[in-house]
Design a protein around this motif. Structure first.
Motif, mmCIF file in Angstrom:
data_model
loop_
_atom_site.group_PDB
_atom_site.id
_atom_site.type_symbol
_atom_site.label_atom_id
_atom_site.label_comp_id
_atom_site.label_asym_id
_atom_site.label_seq_id
_atom_site.Cartn_x
_atom_site.Cartn_y
_atom_site.Cartn_z
ATOM 1 N N GLU A 131 35.963 49.701 45.377
ATOM 2 C CA GLU A 131 36.224 48.904 44.097
ATOM 3 C C GLU A 131 33.921 48.901 44.617
ATOM 4 O O GLU A 131 33.620 47.912 45.901
ATOM 5 C CB GLU A 131 36.565 47.481 44.398
ATOM 6 C CG GLU A 131 37.732 47.432 42.905
ATOM 7 C CD GLU A 131 37.852 46.513 43.193
ATOM 8 O OE1 GLU A 131 37.513 45.780 42.415
ATOM 9 O OE2 GLU A 131 39.119 45.553 43.548
ATOM 10 N N ALA A 136 30.979 46.128 43.955
ATOM 11 C CA ALA A 136 30.875 45.597 43.982
ATOM 12 C C ALA A 136 29.908 44.772 42.641
ATOM 13 O O ALA A 136 29.979 44.115 41.896
ATOM 14 C CB ALA A 136 30.155 43.234 45.455
ATOM 15 N N GLU A 195 28.957 47.239 40.503
ATOM 16 C CA GLU A 195 29.193 47.497 39.131
ATOM 17 C C GLU A 195 29.591 46.094 38.035
ATOM 18 O O GLU A 195 29.590 46.466 37.172
ATOM 19 C CB GLU A 195 30.727 48.176 38.978
ATOM 20 C CG GLU A 195 30.429 49.796 39.458
ATOM 21 C CD GLU A 195 31.280 50.503 39.842
ATOM 22 O OE1 GLU A 195 32.202 50.217 39.586
ATOM 23 O OE2 GLU A 195 30.776 51.611 40.291
ATOM 24 N N HIS A 196 30.378 45.002 38.977
ATOM 25 C CA HIS A 196 30.647 44.321 38.308
ATOM 26 C C HIS A 196 29.425 42.823 38.023
ATOM 27 O O HIS A 196 29.337 41.857 37.438
ATOM 28 C CB HIS A 196 31.595 43.634 39.481
ATOM 29 C CG HIS A 196 33.159 44.284 39.654
ATOM 30 N ND1 HIS A 196 33.816 44.133 38.507
ATOM 31 C CD2 HIS A 196 33.538 45.076 40.331
ATOM 32 C CE1 HIS A 196 35.144 45.309 38.199
ATOM 33 N NE2 HIS A 196 34.705 45.050 39.879
ATOM 34 N N SER A 225 33.433 34.167 36.362
ATOM 35 C CA SER A 225 34.669 35.336 37.159
ATOM 36 C C SER A 225 33.960 36.474 37.777
ATOM 37 O O SER A 225 34.783 37.168 38.369
ATOM 38 C CB SER A 225 35.230 35.938 36.012
ATOM 39 O OG SER A 225 34.585 36.805 34.917
ATOM 40 N N LYS A 226 32.550 36.892 37.822
ATOM 41 C CA LYS A 226 31.692 38.088 38.609
ATOM 42 C C LYS A 226 31.964 37.746 39.717
ATOM 43 O O LYS A 226 32.094 38.236 40.810
ATOM 44 C CB LYS A 226 30.828 38.900 37.600
ATOM 45 C CG LYS A 226 31.487 39.609 35.893
ATOM 46 C CD LYS A 226 32.770 40.266 36.688
ATOM 47 C CE LYS A 226 32.414 40.195 34.801
ATOM 48 N NZ LYS A 226 33.495 41.854 35.280
ATOM 49 N N ARG A 284 35.404 37.817 41.850
ATOM 50 C CA ARG A 284 35.133 39.155 41.758
ATOM 51 C C ARG A 284 34.780 39.528 43.470
ATOM 52 O O ARG A 284 34.886 40.548 43.748
ATOM 53 C CB ARG A 284 35.041 40.065 40.340
ATOM 54 C CG ARG A 284 35.641 41.893 40.488
ATOM 55 C CD ARG A 284 37.156 41.621 40.634
ATOM 56 N NE ARG A 284 37.750 41.762 39.682
ATOM 57 C CZ ARG A 284 39.051 41.146 39.525
ATOM 58 N NH1 ARG A 284 39.235 43.023 40.412
ATOM 59 N NH2 ARG A 284 38.942 41.278 37.118
ATOM 60 N N VAL A 285 33.268 39.412 43.435
ATOM 61 C CA VAL A 285 32.409 39.929 44.517
ATOM 62 C C VAL A 285 33.260 39.870 45.346
ATOM 63 O O VAL A 285 33.189 40.474 46.625
ATOM 64 C CB VAL A 285 31.578 39.174 44.422
ATOM 65 C CG1 VAL A 285 30.348 39.848 46.002
ATOM 66 C CG2 VAL A 285 30.466 40.991 42.846
#
Length: 211
Positions: A68, A70, A72-73, A124-125, A128-129
């Motif tokens: 993933e 990071a 992009e989020h 929330s991002k 997510r990171v």
């Protein structure tokens, strides 16, 4: 004349997942069977025969952060925040990661605060990171730096503070065997780095003593 032997230079720069030759799932399962046999147990007994498949499936989730991005989020930001320019703090983000030295878990919380410059990112991002970088083989120090760099690069805030608190199973399950010992790492940029009072404000809010 004897040839001059040049020392071999080691590079400690981390390669990206797409730069590495990744073994197949079958090879990974075979490696688990080897480890089971090495422990002294029989990988062919009923209770263990499906274990290699289960372990590889679990590892694909535990280390999913390698695949993933990071950044992009953090691409989408919101500028319509009613003129708000004060501190934004997301406190107590739970995470679990794995020590790259022993592949044992370390579990804890991350706290992230920043002063917006142009806009804010969805709360929330930030969580997510943390997850993306935690789901890799890590040291706590590198995890802290990666989270800080990703957010700082994406948002360019006036200041950023990242704090991680974790308990490392490589200290509780093996070695010195000291349960309950926590490790704290921090990284500050911008106003947090330049003004000790801002660091105190951050620490006070993290500890839940803000008025």
């Amino acid at each position: 004349m004897d040839a001059v032997l040049k020392p071999v230079e080691k590079s400690f720069e981390r390669k990206k997942p797409d730069q590495l030759l990744r073994p197949s799932r079958e090879e990974a399962e075979a490696a688990v069977r080897t480890i089971i046999a090495w422990t002294g147990d029989d990988p062919d007994r009923e209770g263990l025969v499906e274990t290699p498949k289960r372990v590889v499936k679990a590892l694909s989730q535990l280390y999913g952060g390698y695949f993933e991005n990071a950044s992009e989020h953090l691409e989408r930001t919101f500028e319509d925040v009613g003129g708000y320019h004060d501190i934004v703090l997301v406190r107590g983000i739970p995470f679990h990661s794995h020590c790259e030295h022993h592949m044992l878990p370390f579990i804890g919380e991350a706290h992230i605060a920043y002063y917006p410059a142009e806009g804010v990112v969805g709360l929330s991002k930030l969580a997510r990171v943390v997850d993306i970088y935690a789901k890799r083989l890590q040291t706590q120090e590198h995890l802290t730096a990666q989270i800080s760099t990703a957010i700082d690069d994406a948002l360019a805030p006036r200041g950023l503070a990242v704090m991680i608190e974790a308990e490392h199973q490589c200290m509780t399950m093996r070695g010195v065997q000291k349960p309950g010992v926590s490790t704290i790492t921090t990284q500050f940029t911008g106003v947090f780095q330049d003004d000790p009072a801002e660091q105190v404000k951050f620490m006070t809010m993290v500890r839940g003593k803000a008025g």
